[in-house]
Structures are given as structure tokens and as C-alpha cells.
Write a protein that holds these residues in place. Structure first.
Motif, mmCIF file in Angstrom:
data_model
loop_
_atom_site.group_PDB
_atom_site.id
_atom_site.type_symbol
_atom_site.label_atom_id
_atom_site.label_comp_id
_atom_site.label_asym_id
_atom_site.label_seq_id
_atom_site.Cartn_x
_atom_site.Cartn_y
_atom_site.Cartn_z
ATOM 1 N N PRO A 1 17.591 9.143 -10.873
ATOM 2 C CA PRO A 1 15.990 9.750 -10.831
ATOM 3 C C PRO A 1 14.854 8.938 -10.720
ATOM 4 O O PRO A 1 14.076 9.359 -10.117
ATOM 5 N N ILE A 2 15.104 7.847 -11.317
ATOM 6 C CA ILE A 2 13.758 6.762 -11.406
ATOM 7 C C ILE A 2 13.650 6.413 -9.797
ATOM 8 O O ILE A 2 12.414 6.207 -9.080
ATOM 9 N N LEU A 3 14.905 5.761 -9.240
ATOM 10 C CA LEU A 3 14.901 5.503 -8.014
ATOM 11 C C LEU A 3 14.643 6.535 -6.992
ATOM 12 O O LEU A 3 14.304 6.332 -5.747
ATOM 13 N N ASP A 4 14.990 7.739 -7.336
ATOM 14 C CA ASP A 4 14.451 8.947 -6.265
ATOM 15 C C ASP A 4 12.996 9.016 -6.256
ATOM 16 O O ASP A 4 12.375 9.527 -5.289
ATOM 17 N N SER A 5 12.405 8.877 -7.443
ATOM 18 C CA SER A 5 10.874 9.039 -7.453
ATOM 19 C C SER A 5 10.116 7.786 -7.032
ATOM 20 O O SER A 5 8.902 7.686 -6.784
ATOM 21 N N TYR A 6 10.553 6.374 -7.292
ATOM 22 C CA TYR A 6 9.852 5.243 -7.134
ATOM 23 C C TYR A 6 10.766 4.479 -5.867
ATOM 24 O O TYR A 6 12.065 4.549 -6.153
ATOM 25 N N ASP A 7 9.977 3.497 -5.382
ATOM 26 C CA ASP A 7 10.452 2.689 -4.295
ATOM 27 C C ASP A 7 11.349 1.527 -4.910
ATOM 28 O O ASP A 7 12.297 0.696 -4.310
ATOM 29 N N ALA A 8 10.768 1.152 -6.265
ATOM 30 C CA ALA A 8 11.375 -0.021 -6.855
ATOM 31 C C ALA A 8 11.214 0.079 -8.350
ATOM 32 O O ALA A 8 10.276 0.825 -8.794
ATOM 33 N N ASP B 1 0.879 -1.309 0.097
ATOM 34 C CA ASP B 1 0.090 0.035 -0.117
ATOM 35 C C ASP B 1 0.829 1.269 -0.010
ATOM 36 O O ASP B 1 1.742 1.541 0.859
ATOM 37 N N GLY B 2 0.574 2.199 -0.845
ATOM 38 C CA GLY B 2 1.479 3.331 -1.018
ATOM 39 C C GLY B 2 2.711 3.242 -1.548
ATOM 40 O O GLY B 2 3.213 4.398 -1.960
ATOM 41 N N LEU B 3 3.275 2.069 -2.045
ATOM 42 C CA LEU B 3 4.677 2.062 -2.659
ATOM 43 C C LEU B 3 4.510 2.517 -3.920
ATOM 44 O O LEU B 3 3.389 2.245 -4.759
ATOM 45 N N ARG B 4 5.409 3.099 -4.342
ATOM 46 C CA ARG B 4 5.462 3.843 -5.905
ATOM 47 C C ARG B 4 6.529 2.684 -6.639
ATOM 48 O O ARG B 4 7.703 2.609 -6.273
ATOM 49 N N LEU B 5 6.334 2.132 -7.750
ATOM 50 C CA LEU B 5 6.965 1.198 -8.316
ATOM 51 C C LEU B 5 6.951 1.478 -9.821
ATOM 52 O O LEU B 5 5.862 2.037 -10.479
#
Length: 470
Positions: free
Chosen positions: A369-376, A259-263
Motif C-alpha cells: 500500500p505504501i508503494l501504491d501511494s508513493y513512487d518510492a 517534480d511531482g514525485l511522491r516519496l
């Protein structure tokens, strides 16, 4: 006749049952040995089996439980070690005739810690010569076959460990990974394979203490078993100057909610030609995570096959530096692909090799930058399902008419950003019945999140109960 339910019991559950006196470690080990006898003649996953020693240690483990002694988290649980990894007093051939009779005199930290945790090393598993390939096939031991289709490869280079786990011979096995050698056979054999952050598990087996792409890690059938392996083996050791400080142990069972993770989702890493079933299963796994509460968004990585070509040069230089000394006396008995890599490595200029660091830096600058914005990040583990036995990596190194890279593994790209953990978990099956894998890539040193995502997928579309037809 083996007890199949016992064969496919997880390491977490076996350890608990042994600790509580609900099952004897002797029964567990004898059953595991019987299972090896059933499957190894068909698949060739083990090159050495230590039956008498394992049974003796199981009796000792049983006595310690009965005496109420303090026991470790793997007490009485069978495990296997890849034949690339030195083991004190036990032959370690690395799949090569050069080392056919080598008996090391000490264990590396990973083996020491598994034994100190109470695990029982039941055997050593097959690997291609010097762990060089995605195909486990060596001059000494021959090919290792896929448990879902015997005509296909189990993958490599930890192919024997994947087979040992997938077929219920052991719940956990050690693998090593410099270009995908844990994740490749995990994906092709339908198991879990974790490449931790570089240094999380000390190496201590290489000619250099300053390597930046090698990792030890687990193959298992469950995500929590992979976490248990990591808990037992992680932490610093002065034999590996690159090893990391200790971290907080992972929670077991691994939490299974996102829940709430950005992938971020990039199925093809931007340049691979994907098999249709591989892509469909990758996207359906991402959709499953989205439906359970994760925010999943497709992204562009901006990568190209140049990363694969650069990784191969790095790998070739490693082989030239440490194995060229054997060419004069042994070339005729070495795997031709190994000889070819050594020769390529010998031709690389030192300045060009140093420039690979700049190429890796550019790669990281696109991933950061992708991992800055997403958790995985979610990608496929392999571009194709398991290919036939008898192939070699160089068979899968061309571009199609559209300019897409017709490669096999999609893993070596992540060894060039080795601080980022990556786990392969089953994503489904092809129409032909072969497993496929989803690769979950985390932020630097964040194994907890990639395993949490993996455990969530495991809960949504469980795979541990699926057993190959062998």
C-alpha cells in the motif's frame, strides 16, 4: 604517477572520449593499472589483475577506433568482476580455500555482455568466503579496507568492487546481492550501488535456477554509470529461467528532476537503532529532495526484526544446501561464520522453511500500500557507518534497552521483496569522516524511477568529485 582526473572520469565520459578519438584506450588502461598498483597494497580490493591482457585488449580497442569499426557502448572502458562470479579461463576462488585453484570454463551472461559491449576486464575483486558477509575478509585474501579510513571495513560482500570504484581504479564494477552485498559496500565506501529487480540481469551462476533473492548489479561513482551498466547487461537469457523480458533502455544521462514525485520516508524501517549521523544524513537527503519539488512524507512500515531473522534462516538454508558437502574435509579451513550458518541451516525444518514464504507475503502486504501511494520509499542503507576491520555480522544482532534492533545493514529486508529495485547513494559523511548511504526503493521492476531520484540527489549534493584520501 597516475592521472587522477582520468582515474575518476565516469564510464559514460570515457566511452564517449574513446569513441571520438579524444583519448586512447591504451592510456586509460595503463592509468587504471597504475592506480591499482598505488592503492591495492593499502586496501586489498583486487585479488587478480590482468595487466598484460588488458593492455593487449586496449591496443586492439584503439585499432578498432582508428579503423572506424562499429564499437560497443563500453568500448575500451575498464571494469572489474567480483571473485564470486565465474570467469572463463580465469581463477574464481569465491574467497575460499576450497576453490583456490578453480578455473571455470564459461562466463555467465553478465560477464559476456560487459565484454561484448567492448569493456575490458582489468581484474577480479575480493569477496568474503562464498559472499556470505557484510565484512569483506576471507581465508584466502584477508581483509579489504575502507578507502576513507583504513582501520574500517569496506563492507561486503562486494567490498573489493566498491574499493575499486571508490578509489578510481575502474568506473564500474560488478557486484552480487542476496542480502545487501552491493548496497552495503556502496554505502560504507561512498559509491552508488544498485540492486535491480530480481531477474533484470540474468544470474546463471547458482546451483539453482529458481532462487528468489540473488541479484547482479553495478557499483559506480555516478548514477548514469549504473544505468549504463544496467542497459548493457539486462535482458533475458535461457540460462536463467527467472530472467525478465527486455525493457526499454534507461535514458543516459539519467533525468535528474523529481517534480511531482511522491516519496515515502521511513529512515529506520520501523525497528532499527540508527546512528545519529546516519539518521541526520538520511533526513537531510529527504529534505533536499523535498526542496527540489518532490512530495516527501514520513510513513510507518510496520516491520520488525523478525524479517531479518527470517532472512537469515533463508540464507542459512541456502548455505547448508550447497556447501555442507565440504564440511568433512574443509571445516578447519573455512570461515567460522560460514560453518555456523551451514549448521543453522541444517537444523531448519522443511515446513518452517516453506513458512518463510508466508512471512515474506505479510511483509509485502505492508509495503504494497505504501508503494501504491508513493513512487518510492526512502530509508537509510546502513544503521551504522563502517565498523572496524575484524568484525563479523553476528556482532551486530541484539536489541537495545528500548527494544530497537542494533543491526548493521538495512538491506536484507529488501531482498525478501526482491522484485522491488533498490539503490544506495551517498547521503553525506559522519562527524568522523565516514560515508553514509540513502536507500531508494522502487515499485516492482521500476529501476527508472529509483535512478531518477538518485540522479536528482546527485545533482543537488554531488558526490562524484569527492575522493578518498588514498
Amino acid at each position: 604517477m597516475t592521472d587522477q582526473d582520468l582515474c575518476f572520469r565516469s564510464a559514460v565520459d570515457l566511452a564517449k572520449d574513446i569513441r571520438n578519438g579524444e583519448i586512447s584506450p591504451v592510456e586509460v588502461i595503463e592509468n587504471a593499472l597504475a592506480r591499482i598498483d598505488e592503492v591495492n597494497p593499502k586496501l586489498n580490493g583486487f585479488c587478480f589483475v590482468y595487466a598484460e591482457e588488458a593492455i593487449e585488449k586496449a591496443h586492439l580497442a584503439e585499432s578498432e577506433v582508428q579503423s572506424g569499426n562499429s564499437i560497443g557502448p563500453l568500448h575500451g572502458v575498464p571494469f572489474a568482476i567480483k571473485d564470486f562470479t565465474p570467469t572463463a579461463g580465469k581463477r574464481t576462488t569465491m574467497g575460499s580455500k576450497i576453490f583456490e585453484h578453480w578455473i571455470p570454463d564459461q562466463n555467465p551472461p553478465v560477464v559476456e555482455r560487459l565484454l561484448q559491449a567492448g569493456g575490458i576486464m582489468i581484474g577480479k575483486t575480493t569477496t568474503p568466503e562464498f559472499a556470505h558477509s557484510s565484512f569483506t575478509d576471507s581465508p584466502l585474501w584477508g581483509p579489504t579496507r575502507n578507502p576513507w579510513n583504513f582501520s574500517c571495513t569496506a563492507g561486503g560482500s562486494s567490498g573489493g568492487s566498491a574499493v575499486a570504484v571508490a578509489t578510481g581504479c575502474v568506473p564500474i564494477a560488478e557486484g552480487s546481492d542476496a542480502g545487501g552485498s552491493i548496497r552495503i559496500p556502496a554505502a560504507l565506501s561512498g559509491t552508488v550501488g544498485l540492486k535491480p529487480s530480481v531477474g533484470r540481469i540474468p544470474m546463471g551462476i547458482l546451483p539453482t535456477a529458481f532462487d528468489s533473492i540473488f541479484h547482479f548489479g553495478p557499483l559506480s561513482r555516478t548514477v548514469s554509470d549504473a544505468a549504463l551498466f544496467l542497459n548493457v547487461t539486462q535482458g533475458p537469457d535461457n540460462r536463467d529461467i527467472m530472467s525478465l523480458p527486455p525493457t526499454v533502455p534507461l535514458h543516459i544521462p539519467v533525468p535528474n528532476h523529481v517534480d511531482g514525485l511522491r516519496l515515502a520516508l521511513c529512515p529506520d524501517q520501523g525497528f532499527f537503532a540508527l546512528d545519529d549521523d546516519v539518521e541526520a544524513n538520511t533526513r537531510s537527503s529527504a529534505d533536499a529532495l523535498r526542496q527540489t519539488g518532490a512530495i516527501v512524507e514520513e510513513v510507518e512500515l510496520g516491520w520488525s526484526r523478525q524479517i531479518v531473522d527470517d532472512w537469515f534462516l533463508h540464507w542459512a538454508v541456502f548455505f547448508a544446501a550447497y556447501f555442507e558437502q565440504y564440511l568433512n574435509d574443509w571445516q578447519d579451513q573455512m570461515t567460522p561464520e560460514v560453518v555456523r550458518m551451514i549448521e543453522v541451516g541444517q537444523s531448519v525444518k522443511a515446513t518452517d522453511f516453506k513458512r518463510l514464504e508466508a512471512a515474506r507475503t505479510r511483509q509485502w502486504e505492508t509495503l504494497r500500500p505504501i508503494l501504491d501511494s508513493y513512487d518510492a520509499l526512502l530509508t537509510a542503507t546502513m544503521a551504522l557507518p563502517a565498523p572496524p576491520v575484524g568484525g563479523k555480522d553476528s556482532d551486530y544482532d541484539s536489541n537495545d534497552a528500548a527494544g530497537r534492533y542494533q543491526g548493521l545493514d538495512m538491506t536484507c529486508t529488501l531482498n525478501f521483496v526482491s522484485q522491488c529495485p533498490a539503490v544506495s547513494v551517498p547521503s553525506g559523511f559522519t562527524v568522523g569522516g565516514l560515508p553514509t548511504g540513502l536507500q531508494i526503493v522502487g515499485r516492482r521492476y521500476d529501476e527508472a524511477t529509483v535512478l531518477r531520484v538518485a540522479a536528482t540527489l546527485e545533482a543537488i549534493q554531488p558526490w562524484a568529485g569527492l575522493r578518498p584520501p588514498v
